[in-house]
Design a protein around this motif. Structure first.
Motif, PDB file in Angstrom:
ATOM      1  N   ASP A  22     -16.830 -23.390 -45.613  1.00 17.97           N
ATOM      2  CA  ASP A  22     -18.275 -23.343 -45.877  1.00 17.97           C
ATOM      3  C   ASP A  22     -19.058 -23.127 -44.584  1.00 17.97           C
ATOM      4  O   ASP A  22     -20.059 -22.394 -44.563  1.00 17.97           O
ATOM      5  N   ALA A  23     -18.604 -23.757 -43.498  1.00 16.99           N
ATOM      6  CA  ALA A  23     -19.284 -23.588 -42.206  1.00 16.99           C
ATOM      7  C   ALA A  23     -19.183 -22.143 -41.735  1.00 16.99           C
ATOM      8  O   ALA A  23     -20.128 -21.597 -41.153  1.00 16.99           O
ATOM      9  N   LYS A  79     -18.937 -19.513 -43.732  1.00 19.76           N
ATOM     10  CA  LYS A  79     -19.822 -18.734 -44.591  1.00 19.76           C
ATOM     11  C   LYS A  79     -21.277 -18.871 -44.163  1.00 19.76           C
ATOM     12  O   LYS A  79     -22.063 -17.921 -44.273  1.00 19.76           O
ATOM     13  N   GLU A  80     -21.643 -20.046 -43.661  1.00 19.01           N
ATOM     14  CA  GLU A  80     -23.018 -20.252 -43.210  1.00 19.01           C
ATOM     15  C   GLU A  80     -23.368 -19.391 -42.006  1.00 19.01           C
ATOM     16  O   GLU A  80     -24.542 -19.094 -41.773  1.00 19.01           O
ATOM     17  N   THR A  81     -22.358 -18.978 -41.249  1.00 22.07           N
ATOM     18  CA  THR A  81     -22.600 -18.089 -40.109  1.00 22.07           C
ATOM     19  C   THR A  81     -22.484 -16.622 -40.495  1.00 22.07           C
ATOM     20  O   THR A  81     -22.671 -15.746 -39.653  1.00 22.07           O
TER      21      THR A  81
END
Length: 252
Positions: A223-224, A226-228
């Motif tokens: 998820d981290a 994907k956030e970038t």
């Protein structure tokens, strides 16, 4: 920066201060001795070739977590057994941040031995390392997948939270046959899911987030990513990873 990234592909990892500051002098003064001028032109040509390699690199760049994504993690079973404890007992007894500090390269293994248990009890560090070493193995089907990706020309890097003991993994399994140990937490000094770690990776690779695919068994790390803007895949097994990679256009 692009040239520096190219030179990191499939070579032993460098410290960030080394890997991220590599530059190439552009020297054309006629007053230089011929040998120095020739050397400068050779270095410049090499830099241009490396930059071209980055421009023409096969995308996406593949980033892999290591433990429980490529390699069986001995921590879940072997280490509790080594200490004669259940996992619950081990988690209650161990120092809350010692392993994290070890993974970030903030302490060495001697300090880890000293503070690993909250009560300061002594244990056989070399015995523990031997136990861990014996526990390393490729997860089923993963080595074959890495081989197929390598044969298809993909650039692959480790992107993992692990201490200096990653060298034991390399010694036993020879992961560098398939990928570079470029982004280890003990080298960079950061751990996933710290956003700065992902930013450091993108900066070093000198590419857009959309050009990368990150694979990890832990959803919080995916998820981290994907956030970038990085394409993220949660690893479940080799077959599902093949399928998920193909959906992103990765050819096998």
């Amino acid at each position: 920066m692009a040239a520096a990234a190219a030179l990191m592909i499939m070579v032993p990892p460098l410290k960030p201060s080394q890997a991220l500051t590599l530059t190439f002098p552009l020297i054309y003064k006629s007053s230089l001795k011929p040998s120095l001028t020739k050397m400068a032109l050779h270095i410049t040509a090499s830099a241009s070739a490396s930059a071209s390699a980055i421009t023409n690199r096969k995308l996406p760049v593949l980033l892999f977590d290591i433990m429980d994504t490529i390699v069986r993690d001995p921590f879940n079973h072997d280490i509790p057994a080594f200490f004669g404890m259940s996992m619950k007992e081990l988690l209650e007894c161990k120092h809350p941040t010692a392993w994290i500090e070890f993974e970030k390269g903030l302490i060495d293994e001697m300090e880890l031995e000293r503070i690993f248990f909250k009560d300061g009890r002594h244990f056989d560090l070399e015995g523990l390392k031997s136990c861990i070493y014996q526990g390393y193995s490729y997860l089923e089907g993963v080595e074959e997948l890495l081989c197929a990706l390598k044969d298809n020309g993909y650039e692959m890097h480790a992107f993992t939270n692990y201490p200096i003991w990653y060298r034991m993994i390399e010694d036993k399994l020879k992961l560098s046959s398939y990928l570079s140990w470029t982004f280890c937490s003990c080298i960079i000094g950061k751990r996933k899911p710290d956003p700065d770690f992902y930013s450091e990776v993108l900066k070093h690779l000198d590419t857009e987030p959309k050009n990368c695919v990150f694979v990890d068994d832990r959803i919080k790390n995916v998820d981290a990513a994907k956030e970038t803007g990085i394409n993220g895949i949660q690893f479940k097994n080799a077959d599902s990873l093949r399928h998920d990679l193909s959906l992103l256009g990765v050819t096998l």
